[in-house]
Scaffold this motif. Structure first.
Motif, PDB file in Angstrom:
ATOM      1  N   ALA A 139      24.032  25.574 -54.158  1.00  0.00           N
ATOM      2  CA  ALA A 139      23.886  24.359 -54.962  1.00  0.00           C
ATOM      3  C   ALA A 139      23.156  23.297 -54.163  1.00  0.00           C
ATOM      4  O   ALA A 139      23.166  23.310 -52.922  1.00  0.00           O
ATOM      5  N   THR A 140      22.522  22.376 -54.877  1.00  0.00           N
ATOM      6  CA  THR A 140      22.000  21.148 -54.291  1.00  0.00           C
ATOM      7  C   THR A 140      22.450  19.998 -55.174  1.00  0.00           C
ATOM      8  O   THR A 140      22.292  20.057 -56.401  1.00  0.00           O
ATOM      9  N   VAL A 141      23.006  18.967 -54.554  1.00  0.00           N
ATOM     10  CA  VAL A 141      23.456  17.780 -55.281  1.00  0.00           C
ATOM     11  C   VAL A 141      22.616  16.604 -54.805  1.00  0.00           C
ATOM     12  O   VAL A 141      22.496  16.372 -53.593  1.00  0.00           O
ATOM     13  N   TYR A 142      22.033  15.871 -55.772  1.00  0.00           N
ATOM     14  CA  TYR A 142      21.130  14.765 -55.444  1.00  0.00           C
ATOM     15  C   TYR A 142      21.791  13.424 -55.715  1.00  0.00           C
ATOM     16  O   TYR A 142      22.511  13.265 -56.702  1.00  0.00           O
ATOM     17  N   ARG A 143      21.497  12.472 -54.861  1.00  0.00           N
ATOM     18  CA  ARG A 143      21.995  11.111 -55.065  1.00  0.00           C
ATOM     19  C   ARG A 143      21.276  10.424 -56.208  1.00  0.00           C
ATOM     20  O   ARG A 143      21.896   9.704 -57.008  1.00  0.00           O
ATOM     21  N   ASP A 144      19.949  10.629 -56.318  1.00  0.00           N
ATOM     22  CA  ASP A 144      19.114   9.866 -57.234  1.00  0.00           C
ATOM     23  C   ASP A 144      18.617  10.681 -58.415  1.00  0.00           C
ATOM     24  O   ASP A 144      17.592  10.354 -59.008  1.00  0.00           O
ATOM     25  N   GLY A 145      19.319  11.732 -58.770  1.00  0.00           N
ATOM     26  CA  GLY A 145      18.910  12.525 -59.921  1.00  0.00           C
ATOM     27  C   GLY A 145      17.548  13.162 -59.720  1.00  0.00           C
ATOM     28  O   GLY A 145      17.276  13.781 -58.695  1.00  0.00           O
ATOM     29  N   ALA A 146      16.667  12.974 -60.697  1.00  0.00           N
ATOM     30  CA  ALA A 146      15.349  13.616 -60.654  1.00  0.00           C
ATOM     31  C   ALA A 146      14.360  12.890 -59.749  1.00  0.00           C
ATOM     32  O   ALA A 146      13.269  13.396 -59.496  1.00  0.00           O
ATOM     33  N   ALA A 147      14.715  11.716 -59.260  1.00  0.00           N
ATOM     34  CA  ALA A 147      13.804  10.964 -58.393  1.00  0.00           C
ATOM     35  C   ALA A 147      13.886  11.474 -56.962  1.00  0.00           C
ATOM     36  O   ALA A 147      14.902  11.997 -56.524  1.00  0.00           O
ATOM     37  N   GLY A 148      12.799  11.312 -56.250  1.00  0.00           N
ATOM     38  CA  GLY A 148      12.826  11.625 -54.821  1.00  0.00           C
ATOM     39  C   GLY A 148      12.530  13.078 -54.511  1.00  0.00           C
ATOM     40  O   GLY A 148      12.369  13.911 -55.403  1.00  0.00           O
ATOM     41  N   PRO A 149      12.502  13.429 -53.232  1.00  0.00           N
ATOM     42  CA  PRO A 149      12.200  14.800 -52.819  1.00  0.00           C
ATOM     43  C   PRO A 149      13.231  15.797 -53.344  1.00  0.00           C
ATOM     44  O   PRO A 149      14.407  15.464 -53.523  1.00  0.00           O
ATOM     45  N   ARG A 150      12.777  17.015 -53.596  1.00  0.00           N
ATOM     46  CA  ARG A 150      13.651  18.114 -53.983  1.00  0.00           C
ATOM     47  C   ARG A 150      14.111  18.862 -52.731  1.00  0.00           C
ATOM     48  O   ARG A 150      13.621  18.618 -51.629  1.00  0.00           O
ATOM     49  N   ASP A 151      15.016  19.800 -52.920  1.00  0.00           N
ATOM     50  CA  ASP A 151      15.536  20.517 -51.757  1.00  0.00           C
ATOM     51  C   ASP A 151      14.465  21.322 -51.034  1.00  0.00           C
ATOM     52  O   ASP A 151      14.523  21.500 -49.815  1.00  0.00           O
ATOM     53  N   PHE A 152      13.444  21.787 -51.760  1.00  0.00           N
ATOM     54  CA  PHE A 152      12.393  22.530 -51.077  1.00  0.00           C
ATOM     55  C   PHE A 152      11.493  21.640 -50.241  1.00  0.00           C
ATOM     56  O   PHE A 152      10.710  22.130 -49.429  1.00  0.00           O
ATOM     57  N   HIS A 153      11.593  20.300 -50.416  1.00  0.00           N
ATOM     58  CA  HIS A 153      10.886  19.357 -49.564  1.00  0.00           C
ATOM     59  C   HIS A 153      11.704  18.934 -48.341  1.00  0.00           C
ATOM     60  O   HIS A 153      11.179  18.273 -47.436  1.00  0.00           O
ATOM     61  N   ALA A 154      12.996  19.256 -48.313  1.00  0.00           N
ATOM     62  CA  ALA A 154      13.931  18.595 -47.394  1.00  0.00           C
ATOM     63  C   ALA A 154      13.568  18.757 -45.926  1.00  0.00           C
ATOM     64  O   ALA A 154      13.811  17.856 -45.120  1.00  0.00           O
ATOM     65  N   LEU A 155      12.996  19.894 -45.538  1.00  0.00           N
ATOM     66  CA  LEU A 155      12.687  20.118 -44.132  1.00  0.00           C
ATOM     67  C   LEU A 155      11.320  19.575 -43.731  1.00  0.00           C
ATOM     68  O   LEU A 155      10.958  19.600 -42.550  1.00  0.00           O
ATOM     69  N   ASP A 156      10.557  19.072 -44.704  1.00  0.00           N
ATOM     70  CA  ASP A 156       9.265  18.442 -44.421  1.00  0.00           C
ATOM     71  C   ASP A 156       9.329  16.924 -44.574  1.00  0.00           C
ATOM     72  O   ASP A 156       8.563  16.210 -43.929  1.00  0.00           O
ATOM     73  N   HIS A 157      10.224  16.447 -45.420  1.00  0.00           N
ATOM     74  CA  HIS A 157      10.370  15.003 -45.630  1.00  0.00           C
ATOM     75  C   HIS A 157      10.911  14.358 -44.346  1.00  0.00           C
ATOM     76  O   HIS A 157      11.753  14.947 -43.665  1.00  0.00           O
ATOM     77  N   PRO A 158      10.456  13.152 -43.991  1.00  0.00           N
ATOM     78  CA  PRO A 158      10.878  12.533 -42.728  1.00  0.00           C
ATOM     79  C   PRO A 158      12.282  11.919 -42.774  1.00  0.00           C
ATOM     80  O   PRO A 158      12.467  10.703 -42.562  1.00  0.00           O
ATOM     81  N   TYR A 159      13.273  12.747 -43.034  1.00  0.00           N
ATOM     82  CA  TYR A 159      14.648  12.252 -42.992  1.00  0.00           C
ATOM     83  C   TYR A 159      15.010  11.857 -41.571  1.00  0.00           C
ATOM     84  O   TYR A 159      14.581  12.487 -40.597  1.00  0.00           O
ATOM     85  N   ARG A 160      15.840  10.835 -41.456  1.00  0.00           N
ATOM     86  CA  ARG A 160      16.190  10.286 -40.141  1.00  0.00           C
ATOM     87  C   ARG A 160      17.425  10.941 -39.532  1.00  0.00           C
ATOM     88  O   ARG A 160      17.740  10.712 -38.365  1.00  0.00           O
TER      89      ARG A 160
END
Length: 284
Positions: A139-160
């Motif tokens: 499963a993947t649970v999102y804070r902002d619904g359909a907005a923002g990066p998807r789980d397949f972006h998670a390892l490329d997005h500059p999360y801190r």
């Protein structure tokens, strides 16, 4: 004479099987370099293994390394963890996404390449695998619904930051119920955050571990908790040290109160800076 690399097979293989973009599987590996080997281990992983032993493999389409400096290690809980003994063990975490439906193909390649790397002396031995497992996405649970990066972006997005959470169900028959509670109740509430203040976590991915193959490398122990365990990755837009207790304290109490399971590890990390030794001097 040129070596036969069977290049004619590649076009044939590209025409068959799943090739979607969803992370159907993951490799999650938490490793502790032996004392005195921190710099050498980091250079080996950055300069060779991250590429040759991971990203160059078929169907592994994204990867990221994370590090826990000593101050981050000291935030971990519970003190008595079934995952890490002591709970501070495992200062490097690597996370990789594998294309959905391609687990078997990837595993055949990874066993073969690791045999070759070992034979060629390209595996750094002065390290301990604290928590290493291939895992299936649940499963993947999102804070902002359909907005923002998807789980397949998670390892490329500059999360801190990232928080690794490992939860064991109270028996194999309870894991499905635990997963549903996490997905529908616990994680949405946590991601919403306190009134007037949203959570720094943009998403949480949930995986369940799969057994490692019998012909795995001898230095990697067989996966524990295959029938009971769930692995959660919290992707953060803020440094995990910011309001740690407010944001991530008490996860163990909330899971215990559900009666469905127990938290075995909550561990914060920050991203490494590829190609550098930043943070290596802050591990001890």
């Amino acid at each position: 004479m040129d070596e036969d690399t069977r290049s004619e097979v590649y076009a044939e293989l590209a025409g068959v099987g799943p090739y979607g973009v969803r992370p159907g599987h993951a490799l999650i590996t938490m490793v502790e370099p032996h004392p005195g080997h921190e710099y050498a281990y980091n250079r080996w992983y950055e300069d060779d293994h991250y590429i040759a032993g991971a990203m160059a493999m078929p169907w592994m389409f994204a990867g990221r390394r994370w590090v826990a400096t000593r101050d981050l290690q000291l935030l971990r809980y519970p003190a008595k963890s079934a995952v890490a003994q002591p709970v501070t063990a495992g200062c490097y975490l690597s996370t990789y996404w594998v294309t959905r439906g391609r687990y078997d193909e990837h595993m055949k390649w990874t066993v073969g390449i690791n045999r070759r790397l070992n034979r060629d002396g390209r595996v750094y031995q002065d390290r301990t695998h604290v928590f290493t497992a291939f895992q299936d996405h649940e499963a993947t649970v999102y804070r902002d619904g359909a907005a923002g990066p998807r789980d397949f972006h998670a390892l490329d997005h500059p999360y801190r930051g990232l928080v690794l959470e490992v939860v064991d169900a109270e028996g194999p028959e309870r894991r499905a119920e635990l997963l549903e509670w996490l997905r529908s109740t616990h994680l949405p509430q946590r991601l919403a955050g306190p009134p007037g203040s949203g959570s720094p976590a943009a998403m949480v991915t949930v995986f369940r571990p799969t057994p490692l193959p019998g012909d795995r490398m001898s230095y990697v122990k067989q996966v524990e908790g295959v029938d009971t365990r769930l692995t959660l990755l919290w992707f953060l837009e803020a440094d995990p040290r910011e309001a740690w207790e407010e944001r991530f304290g008490g996860l163990d109490r909330e899971v215990a109160a559900s009666g469905l399971g127990r938290v075995e590890l909550v561990a914060p990390f920050i991203p490494t800076v590829p190609g550098t030794d930043r943070y290596v001097g802050q591990l001890r």
